[in-house]
Scaffold this motif. Structure first.
Motif, PDB file in Angstrom:
ATOM      1  N   CYS A  52      -3.441  -1.864  -0.844  1.00 44.35           N
ATOM      2  CA  CYS A  52      -4.818  -1.363  -0.816  1.00 44.35           C
ATOM      3  C   CYS A  52      -5.695  -2.126  -1.798  1.00 44.35           C
ATOM      4  CB  CYS A  52      -4.870   0.116  -1.221  1.00 44.35           C
ATOM      5  SG  CYS A  52      -3.914   1.231  -0.193  1.00 44.35           S
ATOM      6  N   ASP A  53      -6.992  -2.052  -1.571  1.00 41.82           N
ATOM      7  CA  ASP A  53      -7.943  -2.320  -2.646  1.00 41.82           C
ATOM      8  C   ASP A  53      -9.106  -1.342  -2.518  1.00 41.82           C
ATOM      9  OD1 ASP A  53      -9.749  -3.380  -0.829  1.00 41.82           O
ATOM     10  OD2 ASP A  53      -9.524  -5.431  -1.492  1.00 41.82           O
ATOM     11  N   LYS A 110      -0.803   8.080   0.913  1.00 33.25           N
ATOM     12  CA  LYS A 110      -2.130   7.487   1.118  1.00 33.25           C
ATOM     13  C   LYS A 110      -3.268   8.486   0.934  1.00 33.25           C
ATOM     14  CE  LYS A 110      -4.820   4.697   4.358  1.00 33.25           C
ATOM     15  NZ  LYS A 110      -4.840   4.056   5.701  1.00 33.25           N
ATOM     16  N   CYS A 167      -6.568  -1.410   3.511  1.00 33.91           N
ATOM     17  CA  CYS A 167      -5.561  -0.441   3.086  1.00 33.91           C
ATOM     18  C   CYS A 167      -4.605  -0.262   4.253  1.00 33.91           C
ATOM     19  CB  CYS A 167      -6.235   0.872   2.704  1.00 33.91           C
ATOM     20  SG  CYS A 167      -5.127   2.039   1.884  1.00 33.91           S
ATOM     21  N   LEU A 227     -11.236   3.942  -1.205  1.00 31.63           N
ATOM     22  CA  LEU A 227     -10.405   2.874  -0.685  1.00 31.63           C
ATOM     23  C   LEU A 227     -11.190   2.056   0.331  1.00 31.63           C
ATOM     24  CD1 LEU A 227      -7.045   4.782  -0.080  1.00 31.63           C
ATOM     25  CD2 LEU A 227      -7.513   3.128  -1.893  1.00 31.63           C
TER      26      LEU A 227
END
Length: 347
Positions: free
Chosen positions: A134-135, A249, A268, A263
């Motif tokens: 993810c970022d 998540k 992601c 997110l």
């Protein structure tokens, strides 16, 4: 968690400011603003010291420019005297705040960095079947000033040091506008909260890392993820069960919302470990690593431009890219590019 007091007397001594000058000037001694500051170095440092001790110091105006790779971002450069202050501050508070960081936090830390993060990522790939990578959407422009200051105050209890930190945070120039609503917000909340740190500052880089330190501990201690790493806002969790990552998540998204972060919806993803995927500028497979095609194309384009208009720090920039490429399986590529690099005098 320990809070630290009596820090300001360690920040303002002339010797610390002098060391901060050398750190800020490293690799830039030929720049006009460094030479200008150096001409009256003692006088400039004593004036800076006087402003800090008297708490009359105010950050100057940023200069900005846009970059477009690997994604569009605004880079902000503080005046050189402010960069000296940033180094003087971080020389003292950086090692103290870093004591709470988890082992696998890799950004802006001595002995860490991108290459160690990439190697650690690959080692986790070899041990686990699935990855949640993810970022965070528009991370630097989204960092909330009030939350950041509150986090810092859990660790720093020195009034004058907090004044200096607040002055640097409050002196941030306007960043890209991010309109996000979170639980409990009313219509005006996003407009009333100050947010965003300038990309390019030493302090911004460290504060951005520190801002997600509670998230690191949430992943390790609450989710109990045994294999996790983060580099600024790029992070990955590893597991042998895909269902475990799917369960984690939404919990991750919910936790990040308490820090007014979201997110990135397209970055992601959960995928099997045997599939190669990009991370920190390389495509990482279990047995090997390679550079992304975009990374290679950008460097070749820069080489062509530098033949006609070489930048001041060309050799340093070439050496940096070669060092990065050398961490991947790119021996053949480096051999093919060696002639071009030699022709423009980079090696």
């Amino acid at each position: 968690m320990k809070t630290y007091k009596n820090l300001f007397p360690q920040i303002v001594p002339f010797q610390n400011l002098l060391e901060a000058f050398y750190q800020a000037a490293k690799g830039k001694r030929e720049r006009y603003y460094v030479m200008e500051f150096s001409e009256n170095l003692e006088e400039n440092l004593f004036r800076l010291q006087e402003e800090l001790v008297g708490q009359t110091y105010r950050p100057g105006k940023y200069s900005t420019f846009q970059i477009y790779h690997p994604k569009p971002r605004m880079i902000s450069a503080a005046p050189f005297r402010d960069r000296v202050v940033h180094h003087a501050l971080m020389n003292v508070i950086g090692p103290l705040l870093e004591r709470s960081f988890i082992f696998d936090s890799y950004a802006n830390r001595a002995g860490k960095g991108t290459h160690k993060a990439i190697r650690r990522y690959q080692s986790f790939l070899r041990k686990h079947a699935y990855v949640l990578k993810c970022d965070i959407r528009k991370y630097f422009p989204s960092i909330d000033h009030e939350i950041l200051k509150r986090l810092i105050r859990t660790r720093v209890a020195d009034r004058r040091t907090l004044w200096l930190i607040d002055a640097i945070i409050d002196g941030s120039n306007p960043q890209e506008d991010v309109l996000e609503y979170f639980p409990g917000d009313d219509l005006l909340t996003p407009a009333l909260r100050r947010r965003g740190l300038p990309i390019g500052n030493l302090t911004s880089q460290f504060f951005a890392n520190f801002y997600l330190d509670p998230f690191d501990h949430f992943v390790k201690e609450t989710l109990r993820c045994p294999a996790y790493l983060r580099y600024v806002d790029d992070f990955a969790l590893f597991s042998d069960r895909k269902s475990q990552l799917w369960d984690w998540k939404p919990e991750i998204a919910c936790f990040l919302e308490t820090f007014r972060l979201r997110l990135h919806p397209r970055r992601c993803q959960i995928y099997p470990s045997e599939i190669g995927y990009g991370f920190l500028g390389q495509v990482i497979f279990q047995p090997h690593r390679r550079l992304t095609g975009e990374n290679v194309r950008r460097f070749k384009k820069r080489l062509r431009l530098w033949q006609h208009s070489p930048p001041e720090n060309m050799q340093q920039r070439i050496a940096s890219w070669v060092g990065h490429a050398g961490q991947a399986d790119a021996k053949g590529l480096l051999q093919r590019l060696a002639g071009d690099m030699m022709r423009i005098g980079g090696l």
